[in-house]
Design a protein around this motif. Structure first.
Motif, PDB file in Angstrom:
ATOM      1  N   THR A 116      37.580  43.224  53.058  1.00  0.00           N
ATOM      2  CA  THR A 116      37.360  42.570  51.765  1.00  0.00           C
ATOM      3  C   THR A 116      37.722  43.529  50.629  1.00  0.00           C
ATOM      4  O   THR A 116      38.335  43.126  49.631  1.00  0.00           O
ATOM      5  N   PHE A 119      41.316  43.570  50.245  1.00  0.00           N
ATOM      6  CA  PHE A 119      41.764  42.367  49.532  1.00  0.00           C
ATOM      7  C   PHE A 119      41.616  42.540  48.018  1.00  0.00           C
ATOM      8  O   PHE A 119      42.546  42.290  47.261  1.00  0.00           O
ATOM      9  N   ILE A 120      40.441  43.006  47.609  1.00  0.00           N
ATOM     10  CA  ILE A 120      40.191  43.131  46.166  1.00  0.00           C
ATOM     11  C   ILE A 120      41.111  44.186  45.554  1.00  0.00           C
ATOM     12  O   ILE A 120      41.688  43.984  44.483  1.00  0.00           O
ATOM     13  N   VAL A 132      36.292  37.740  42.357  1.00  0.00           N
ATOM     14  CA  VAL A 132      35.600  38.154  43.583  1.00  0.00           C
ATOM     15  C   VAL A 132      34.609  39.291  43.308  1.00  0.00           C
ATOM     16  O   VAL A 132      33.510  39.297  43.842  1.00  0.00           O
TER      17      VAL A 132
ATOM     18  N   THR B  19      37.615  38.301  53.619  1.00  0.00           N
ATOM     19  CA  THR B  19      37.212  37.972  52.253  1.00  0.00           C
ATOM     20  C   THR B  19      36.561  36.599  52.214  1.00  0.00           C
ATOM     21  O   THR B  19      35.551  36.385  51.542  1.00  0.00           O
ATOM     22  N   THR B  22      33.018  36.910  53.435  1.00  0.00           N
ATOM     23  CA  THR B  22      32.142  37.529  52.436  1.00  0.00           C
ATOM     24  C   THR B  22      31.780  36.532  51.335  1.00  0.00           C
ATOM     25  O   THR B  22      30.609  36.290  51.044  1.00  0.00           O
TER      26      THR B  22
END
Lengths: 316, 383
Positions: A116, A119-120, A132, B19, B22
């Motif tokens: 994650t 991704f960010i 996000v 993602t 999450t």
């Protein structure tokens, strides 16, 4: 002549006044210096006080001649039963459960968290990243009790009805699932910072060699951000081990038994304290502090590891 | 598609999936809390006491009649002598009661007395079970209204329905105030020492190590310490004070670290300018450095509030678990979070816990947004 003398005298007076003022200022400065120092030392005092109080109370049962009764340290650490009514205080099975739960949470939470963060930091457009990121902050801000409520009302019934072969919802699995969600924000935010700190030239070099975006991410960026990510993981472990209120609502908290499968009920070290602190007295209360000592030692080890990693990052 | 492209696609898919998990988890949790708790949320939920209270109160008739308001509902009857409107209703035990539907400003019932001769103002939605020792079960609504109209003095058995979270809101606010009053000055002064006064050496290393250690200690250990030290050793008892002191220690690392960061960002040229104008160290500190660090201190305050609001393990055995309004700093009370835990643990009342959860999530959201606004301003100032 007379007027000159007067002027001289006046000058002297002014000088004296300035001197006096200066002296006052110096004293004031020193005074405040001490006040600031005292405040800064409060943290040291607090750490000392906490350590001394927890340890002195928690180690008492293992010292011969303790007025509340004594207990063997080995039996305490390795014991597989916690039955205060029968004077049996073993937390071995809780230590193992805590370790299982933490490892499980790390196995699930860390990959999801790191990806994650990738991704960010690397994939999302700035606009999506800006959507996000506040969500991750919110995830971090939700009180742990609410995770417990969620676990109690959603995860436990789900595990009971669809997953567990024993039709038991309170289980190591539920604990692991809750903890995995709870450590996500820590891991994501620390990993994101680490990924962003990777020098641009690394990326450019990799692209220049003909690597695809994914190859750059997995072969160049993540290895370069390794130490920072590791720090995030260790922080996540700290959070998982210390977590109490969410876990207590989904664990089942049995009086004995090493978990053999992930469907077994577990009692974690932290749960043990909260469950019985309200009414414990005498040796029972001291044994709860002993449990606190064990938790304290766990956290200390984690902090030492964290410091080692951090100093390595600084060296680089 | 060659092997490399396939690997790439797979990697990308895994990243998106993570993602998705999450974000999906967050939406799921918040959605669940809102779905479960929303039916309880109302203004009354925030304003009401947790437990219902019953009192015998006495009110005197007013000399002149009150004017009937125009916006009364059809079912309610206005009593001009007392300036109240009442209607038939049902209480929590499903008994028939008279419900106060409207109270005129300056109505005598808002200055009524209870048995202890203290002023007890009757409020809207209070329930009446007895009038002048006449049980409402034995008479009908019209008779009851007549009795009230004809009496110069009415004695009522009034029940104020509970089910609200006002005590928890008050406890939480008081605990926030108390902890901040203790922790913010100490934390800010400590960080001033670390940034402006301390010379590199053993002492500063020890202080830093201590601060970092404090940050790592789980809150349940703080709870243990608070209980043995403040509650028992200093015999403060389970109280707001014990809870507040425990929280202050827990907050120190956050406050010190955040304030330190901002103190460090105050440009050195400001200080040099101040010294150049002949100001001494303290004057520079109060006039130049601290004013520039205010946004950072504000961030520390917000972070601390967030921590206090979310804290439960450290408060369970220091501040108490009962849903009541604390009568002072030496009295105990449960915060919102502690109560949410107790509701699930003791009564498996997920609905109540979720309703409290909604309030908590909204507080966290507000804190996060205000933090964003402040830090955006901060970075603007720095540029």
């Amino acid at each position: 002549m007379v007027s000159q003398e007067i002027i001289k005298k006046e000058n002297k007076d002014v000088d004296n006044a300035i001197l006096k003022e200066n002296r006052k200022q110096t004293i004031l400065d020193k005074l405040f210096h001490i006040v600031f120092l005292l405040c800064a030392c409060m943290a040291v005092v607090a750490v000392f006080a906490i350590t001394i109080f927890i340890f002195s109370k928690g180690l008492q049962p293992f010292i011969p001649g303790n007025e509340e009764g004594t207990y063997s340290f080995i039996k305490f650490i390795t014991g597989l039963e916690w039955k205060p009514s029968q004077n049996i205080y073993g937390i071995g099975y809780m230590i193992i459960a805590s370790i299982y739960a933490t490892v499980g949470a790390i196995v699930i939470g860390v990959p999801i968290g790191i990806l994650t963060a990738v991704f960010i930091a690397e994939i999302a457009s700035p606009r999506i990243a800006d959507i996000v990121r506040p969500m991750i902050e919110l995830l971090a801000g939700i009180p742990s009790v609410l995770y417990g409520v969620f676990g109690f009302a959603v995860i436990v019934p789900f595990v009971r009805n669809y997953i567990s072969p024993f039709q038991l919802g309170d289980s190591l699995l539920s604990v692991i699932l809750i903890l995995s969600i709870m450590i996500l924000p820590t891991i994501i935010s620390v990993s994101e910072t680490a990924i962003r700190a990777v020098p641009k030239s690394y990326k450019e070099g990799a692209y220049g060699l003909g690597a695809t975006k994914m190859e750059v991410i997995f072969r160049t960026i993540l290895p370069a951000a390794k130490s920072g990510i590791l720090a995030g993981v260790v922080l996540g472990i700290g959070r998982a081990i210390g977590e109490t209120m969410a876990v207590i609502l989904v664990a089942g908290n049995p009086e004995s038994g090493i978990p053999r499968t992930i469907y077994d009920q577990v009692r974690l070290i932290t749960n043990n304290i909260v469950l019985e602190q309200g009414y414990a007295e005498g040796l029972h209360e001291e044994m709860l502090f002993s449990t606190g000592v064990v938790l304290f030692l766990f956290i200390m080890i984690i902090n030492i590891i964290l410091n080692k990693i951090r100093s390595k990052v600084v060296e680089k | 598609m060659n092997n490399r492209a396939r690997k790439d696609l797979f990697a990308k898919a895994v990243i998106y999936l993570s993602t998705f998990i999450t974000v999906g988890m967050l939406i799921f949790i918040i959605g669940f809390i809102f779905k479960e708790g929303l039916s309880l949320i109302s203004l009354d939920f925030l304003k009401r006491d947790y437990n219902s209270t019953t009192q015998y109160v006495t009110a005197n008739k007013s000399n002149d009649n009150f004017k009937e308001p125009s916006n009364l509902s059809e079912n309610s009857v206005f009593i001009p002598q007392y300036g109240i409107a009442v209607r038939e209703g049902i209480n929590e035990e499903l008994e028939e009661v008279i419900v106060i539907d409207y109270i005129v400003k300056d109505s005598p019932v808002s200055k009524s007395f209870n048995a202890a001769n203290n002023i007890f103002s009757i409020k809207k939605l209070d329930q009446i079970k007895k009038i002048n020792s006449q049980d409402y079960n034995d008479i009908n609504f019209e008779e009851a209204v007549q009795i009230i109209k004809n009496s110069n003095e009415i004695k009522l058995k009034v029940t104020r329905p509970g089910g609200g979270i006002l005590p928890m809101i008050i406890t939480t606010l008081e605990l926030i105030a108390l902890s901040l009053v203790i922790a913010i000055p100490i934390g800010v002064l400590a960080s001033i020492y670390l940034v402006e006064y301390a010379k590199p050496g053993k002492l500063i290393n020890i202080i830093r190590f201590a601060t970092e250690s404090l940050a790592g200690i789980p809150s349940i250990v703080y709870g243990l310490f608070g209980m043995i030290f403040f509650v028992k050793q200093l015999s403060v008892g389970e109280s707001l004070l014990s809870g507040g002191l425990t929280l202050s220690i827990l907050l120190l690392p956050t406050i010190i670290r955040t304030t330190e960061e901002t103190l460090k960002t105050v440009p050195i040229s400001y200080k040099e300018g101040s010294f150049g104008l002949g100001a001494n160290r303290l004057q520079t500190l109060w006039r130049i450095i601290l004013p520039n660090a205010v946004p950072g201190i504000l961030v520390a305050v917000i972070l601390s509030i967030g921590r206090i609001v979310g804290e439960s393990a450290a408060l369970l055995f220091t501040a108490g678990t009962f849903a009541k309004i604390p009568l002072g700093v030496k009295d105990s009370g449960a915060t919102l979070t502690v109560r949410a835990y107790m509701e699930v643990k003791e009564y498996a009342n997920v609905e109540m816990a979720s309703a409290i959860g909604i309030v908590l999530i909204i507080i966290v959201l507000v804190l996060n947004v205000s933090m964003r606004i402040i830090s955006r301003k901060l970075s603007k100032n720095n540029n």
